[in-house]
Enzyme design. Structure first.
Site, PDB file in Angstrom:
ATOM      1  N   SER A 152       0.830  -1.202   0.000  1.00  0.00           N
ATOM      2  CA  SER A 152       0.000   0.000   0.000  1.00  0.00           C
ATOM      3  C   SER A 152       0.871   1.261   0.000  1.00  0.00           C
ATOM      4  CB  SER A 152      -0.961  -0.040   1.195  1.00  0.00           C
ATOM      5  OG  SER A 152      -2.019   0.875   1.032  1.00  0.00           O
ATOM      6  N   ASP A 177      -0.760  -4.626  -3.487  1.00  0.00           N
ATOM      7  CA  ASP A 177      -2.050  -3.955  -3.396  1.00  0.00           C
ATOM      8  C   ASP A 177      -1.945  -2.466  -3.107  1.00  0.00           C
ATOM      9  OD1 ASP A 177      -4.684  -4.939  -3.886  1.00  0.00           O
ATOM     10  OD2 ASP A 177      -5.242  -4.416  -1.849  1.00  0.00           O
ATOM     11  N   HIS A 277      -6.994  -6.447   2.024  1.00  0.00           N
ATOM     12  CA  HIS A 277      -5.986  -5.506   1.521  1.00  0.00           C
ATOM     13  C   HIS A 277      -4.573  -5.903   1.944  1.00  0.00           C
ATOM     14  CE1 HIS A 277      -4.065  -1.810   0.399  1.00  0.00           C
ATOM     15  NE2 HIS A 277      -3.952  -1.365   1.622  1.00  0.00           N
TER      16      HIS A 277
END
Length: 316
Positions: A152, A177, A277
């Site tokens: 992220s 991600d 996530h």
């Protein structure tokens, strides 16, 4: 005042029989957690997964970064966590990689146990400079082979660091991600209890004035930096001159540039199903397998790419 135990949370469904949830909440004080829940959700120590915790002081600054390290051989898998997480986000995965690689997981500025002159400065320029400074402090001018891994926000940092082309012996880039804050929230909470038990405590701090736990990193106060984290990131990722793999929790994360780049074979893409996530936390075994396969497929040894024919020639 001593902080309350992190695990002393009331379990769902513990209201009195025969009462509606609202009346039970009004009439019955919260009951302490049962012995079962205290054990099931009790925090786990980092030492069960990493071999060492090290404080890396950056010369000529007030900045001291906390890193977790595991493994003695192989290339360095240098891990960067997402916004609001910590280096312990990679704990379970590290324990599964350390037999074949050296894992270093860093608490970024304003996160975990790292302390800096300005913990609130989470600009992409500052975060990238921090990572470069830690790598240089750890390894000097002759680093081992390095694979940057970022989740992220940490993925954005990894991409910016790789794009600067200043890390000697950088041989791989793994991005997990990388999505904007909205998608991060929609991705939901962690789905692996053991990972949550080791990583979540490091994302909290005790507020003496309010007598409660709060988040170590107030992400809502970092909004001014979000655009810098993600703007133009796909193009920058595609331009990085190293082997690349993108791990995604869903194909809806791909924008036009990445879709075209993937079709042109500019990077490897892996979609990890049935996860949230934080792929590295939800399915650490599968994540570790993808990283080790990436290392093996690209023949990345402790000092760089290993070509069997040349190695045999040198040995003679």
């Amino acid at each position: 005042m001593e902080p309350a135990p992190l695990a002393s949370l009331q379990e769902e469904g513990e209201g009195e029989p025969g009462e509606s949830p609202s009346s039970a909440a009004a009439a019955v004080p919260p009951r302490p957690a049962t012995h079962h829940s205290l054990h099931k959700y009790a925090p786990l120590d980092w030492s069960a997964y990493f071999d060492e915790e090290r404080r890396v002081a950056i010369p000529d600054t007030e900045d001291v970064f906390n890193v977790y390290m595991a493994g003695l051989e192989g290339p360095v898998v240098f891990c960067l966590h997402g916004g609001g997480y910590s280096g312990l986000s990679f704990a379970l995965a590290a324990s599964r990689m350390k037999e074949k690689a050296r894992v270093v997981s860093m608490d970024l500025r304003g996160h975990g146990k790292s302390t800096t002159s300005d913990d609130s400065d989470l600009s992409i320029e500052t975060l990238s400079s921090d990572v470069i400074a830690v790598l240089r402090t750890l390894y000097g001018d002759s680093p081992p082979a390095i694979i940057l891994v970022g989740h992220s926000m940490g993925g954005s940092v990894a991409i910016h660091v790789a794009a600067k082309k200043v890390i000697r012996n950088l041989h791989g880039l793994v991005v997990i991600d990388v999505v904007e804050i909205e998608w991060s929230v929609k991705g939901g909470p962690l789905r692996n209890i053991d990972s949550a038990r080791v990583s979540i405590p490091s994302t909290l701090k005790y507020d003496e004035s309010r007598e409660c736990y709060t988040y170590r990193t107030p992400l809502e106060e970092t909004e001014k930096y979000w655009k810098g984290w993600y703007e133009g990131l796909s193009e920058k990722f595609l331009s990085c001159p190293v082997q690349k793999v993108l791990l995604l929790a869903g194909t809806d994360r791909l924008d036009r540039a990445l879709t075209i780049g993937q079709m042109q074979g500019k990077f490897q893409m892996v979609v990890v199903r049935h996860t949230g996530h934080a792929i590295q936390e939800d399915v650490p075994e599968e994540f570790a397998s993808h990283i080790l396969n990436f290392i093996a497929r690209n023949k990345i040894g402790p000092n760089g790419v290993e070509i069997p024919g040349l190695i045999k020639k040198w040995q003679h």
